[in-house]
Design an enzyme around this catalytic site. Sequence first.
Site, PDB file in Angstrom:
ATOM      1  CD  GLU A 286       0.709  -1.513   8.037  1.00 36.35           C
ATOM      2  OE1 GLU A 286       0.259  -0.640   9.009  1.00 36.35           O
ATOM      3  OE2 GLU A 286       1.373  -1.374   6.912  1.00 36.35           O
TER       4      GLU A 286
ATOM      5  CG  ASP B 178       0.677  -4.166   2.015  1.00 30.77           C
ATOM      6  OD1 ASP B 178       0.700  -5.190   2.877  1.00 30.77           O
ATOM      7  OD2 ASP B 178       1.323  -3.159   1.838  1.00 30.77           O
TER       8      ASP B 178
ATOM      9  CD  GLU C  64       8.164  -0.324   7.231  1.00 32.73           C
ATOM     10  OE1 GLU C  64       7.161  -1.012   7.022  1.00 32.73           O
ATOM     11  OE2 GLU C  64       8.377   0.899   7.077  1.00 32.73           O
TER      12      GLU C  64
ATOM     13  CG  ASP D 247      -0.511  -0.105   2.557  1.00 30.45           C
ATOM     14  OD1 ASP D 247       0.854  -0.022   2.626  1.00 30.45           O
ATOM     15  OD2 ASP D 247      -1.216  -0.248   3.539  1.00 30.45           O
ATOM     16  CB  SER D 248       4.623   1.701  -0.199  1.00 28.22           C
ATOM     17  OG  SER D 248       4.684   0.504  -0.967  1.00 28.22           O
TER      18      SER D 248
HETATM   19  O1  KIV Z   1       3.742  -0.983   1.639  1.00 28.09           O
HETATM   20  C1  KIV Z   1       4.580  -1.405   1.350  1.00 28.09           C
HETATM   21  O2  KIV Z   1       5.380  -1.292   0.531  1.00 28.09           O
HETATM   22  C2  KIV Z   1       5.171  -2.130   2.691  1.00 28.09           C
HETATM   23  C3  KIV Z   1       6.628  -2.541   2.616  1.00 28.09           C
HETATM   24  C4  KIV Z   1       7.412  -1.112   2.986  1.00 28.09           C
HETATM   25  C5  KIV Z   1       7.028  -3.752   3.557  1.00 28.09           C
HETATM   26  O3  KIV Z   1       4.492  -2.648   3.505  1.00 28.09           O
END
Ligand code: KIV
Length: 293
Positions: free
Chosen positions: A141, A110, A208, A67-68
């Site tokens: 998470e 995610d 993380e 979700d980045s």
């Molecule tokens: O959303 C993402 O890209 C992540 C990574 C930073 C592990 O959760």
Amino acid sequence: MTDSPTAGTPYGTLPPASPLPQRRPVSLPRLAQMREAGEKITMLTAYDATFAAVADAAGVECILVGDSLGMVCQGLPSTVGVTLEHMAYHTASVARGLHRVQGTAWLIADLPYGSYAESREQALRSACQLMQAGAHMVKLEGGGWTAPTVQFLVERGVPVCAHLGLTPQTVHALGGYRVQGKGDQAAQQLRRQALELQDAGAAMLVLEMVPTPLARDLTQALPRCHTIGIGAGSGTAGQVLVMHDMLGINLGKNPKFVHDFMRDAGSVRGAIEAYVQAVKQGRFPDDAQHAWN
Ligand code: KIV
């Protein structure tokens, strides 16, 4: 005109499939074998068909539709604004890219903010949407309250990757992007949550921004749950980075756990291959430079 899926379009032709010997699909048993053999697992984010295909061809075992993408693709200030619909769209794009090149990578998506906290049933409905878009596993998470949700999903056939330490969806509650698990009490809490998640059936755990010794200790304590570090030092079972960060194409300053692999590479594929080799050979991350000790 051939019947190749990319024939007839001048745009975005995908790279050739990975060489045949590499074309063994990545699966949970294969990841367990790698761990057993002491081979580091490589993971990278991807959000579209082309970059996913390039990462696969470069030998990355796990692709994370993170979700980045909220920051990387949508220009949002955090991951909080990312919706399940956004995640399903990008997961389907990545899955199509991998399919078109006969990719072998294990695809993780995610579960975004607000898509799994309400109830275990809500989490299952959200997970099904991402699995139907092409994911092999979902990531969520947090610890403590998430363990029963993980168990509920795993019992219903949805592989789960957990995520502890800095959990970006709760950045406002955490008070910023800070190292987590510092000090005895915080470390003990993280350890307890990680063990609960393993017991609940999580097959992977992203750690993380946690101190290197803690991540190393958790890795040893979790034989059935592969730890994947980002800013967690070299002692984890594998590593993950955000692709745009390791290609050095974001606009801001990278956090210290990122290395710009594009600097010495002639191409995106070359940079990703360099990342894979550096992780496998234990050259990345360098605990003195990319971690908190
Ligand atoms: O959303 C993402 O890209 C992540 C990574 C930073 C592990 O959760």
